[in-house]
Motif scaffolding. Structure first.
Motif, PDB file in Angstrom:
ATOM      1  N   SER A  98      55.470  60.238  13.176  1.00 33.26           N
ATOM      2  CA  SER A  98      56.680  59.641  12.230  1.00 33.26           C
ATOM      3  C   SER A  98      55.911  59.914  11.377  1.00 33.26           C
ATOM      4  CB  SER A  98      56.315  58.322  12.695  1.00 33.26           C
ATOM      5  OG  SER A  98      55.376  57.417  11.971  1.00 33.26           O
ATOM      6  N   ALA A  99      56.468  59.632  10.739  1.00 32.65           N
ATOM      7  CA  ALA A  99      56.259  59.859   8.997  1.00 32.65           C
ATOM      8  C   ALA A  99      54.792  59.398   8.064  1.00 32.65           C
ATOM      9  CB  ALA A  99      57.620  58.919   8.261  1.00 32.65           C
ATOM     10  N   GLN A 100      55.006  57.766   9.100  1.00 32.09           N
ATOM     11  CA  GLN A 100      53.689  56.696   8.343  1.00 32.09           C
ATOM     12  C   GLN A 100      52.473  57.503   9.422  1.00 32.09           C
ATOM     13  OE1 GLN A 100      56.892  55.656   9.972  1.00 32.09           O
ATOM     14  NE2 GLN A 100      57.754  54.160   8.035  1.00 32.09           N
ATOM     15  N   ASN A 101      53.009  58.470  10.821  1.00 30.61           N
ATOM     16  CA  ASN A 101      51.746  58.341  11.299  1.00 30.61           C
ATOM     17  C   ASN A 101      52.023  60.194  12.148  1.00 30.61           C
ATOM     18  OD1 ASN A 101      49.175  59.111  12.884  1.00 30.61           O
ATOM     19  ND2 ASN A 101      50.159  57.479  14.337  1.00 30.61           N
TER      20      ASN A 101
END
Length: 197
Positions: A110-113
């Motif tokens: 994802s964008a965070q991970n």
């Protein structure tokens, strides 16, 4: 005398060349040493970041275990939640064995991970079903310490750190999470969760 002085002047050049060569070799060695230290530090920081990212799998597994109102759900496998009701029975069934990861859940990037994380939860029992099925299902159990103080019963120890146990045992669940980083770094984290039946 002038003839002798001319012979001594020729020695300075080879001595200076040797000293210059030694200084150059020392400088190259120091540069390589500094570069390897920087690379080692960078790799350790990268592995630490991967380990922290892999903890997301452990956190998700714990959240699912903790959210269950009915613990009888844990008697059978739940592949959608990455849960296996038995310990991995395969010979050499460690984390490097592909059978260990059967029934696991993959958390997509994802964008965070930006990393792909995979986790699986194993109940530390030999067979699926109730943990106390007529003694036929050996499980790893621990008796829980009392959280509240009670009066000392006759025959109990009077030591302040004497154990006082509840009657219901806690079952062991192992949550294993792994992550493969883009630069070839692989990290596997595990956590043991103990919960009552």
């Amino acid at each position: 005398m002038p003839h002798r002085a001319r012979k001594e002047q020729g020695i300075a050049l080879p001595v200076m060349l040797i000293m210059l060569a030694v200084m150059m070799i020392s400088t190259v060695y120091l540069l390589r040493s500094a570069n390897s230290t920087t690379m080692t530090t960078s790799n350790l920081a990268y592995d630490s970041a991967l380990s922290k990212a892999a903890d997301l799998g452990i956190h998700r597994g714990y959240q699912w275990l903790n959210s269950l109102a009915n613990r009888q759900v844990l008697w059978m496998d739940s592949p959608a939640n990455g849960y296996v009701a038995t310990v991995n029975p395969a010979p050499g069934g460690g984390v490097n064995n592909p059978q260990f990861w059967m029934g696991s859940v993959i958390i997509p990037p994802s964008a965070q991970n930006p990393n792909r994380i995979e986790y699986v939860i194993h109940r530390m029992c030999r067979d699926a079903g109730p943990y106390n099925a007529s003694g036929a299902n050996p499980c790893v159990l621990t008796s829980a310490k009392l959280e509240t103080k009670a009066k000392t019963q006759m025959g109990d120890s009077l030591l302040s750190d004497a154990p006082a146990y509840q009657s219901k045992p806690q079952l062991h669940y192992v949550i294993t999470s792994r992550i493969s980083g883009p630069r070839g770094g692989n990290v596997i984290n595990q956590a043991v969760v103990m919960m009552g039946p």
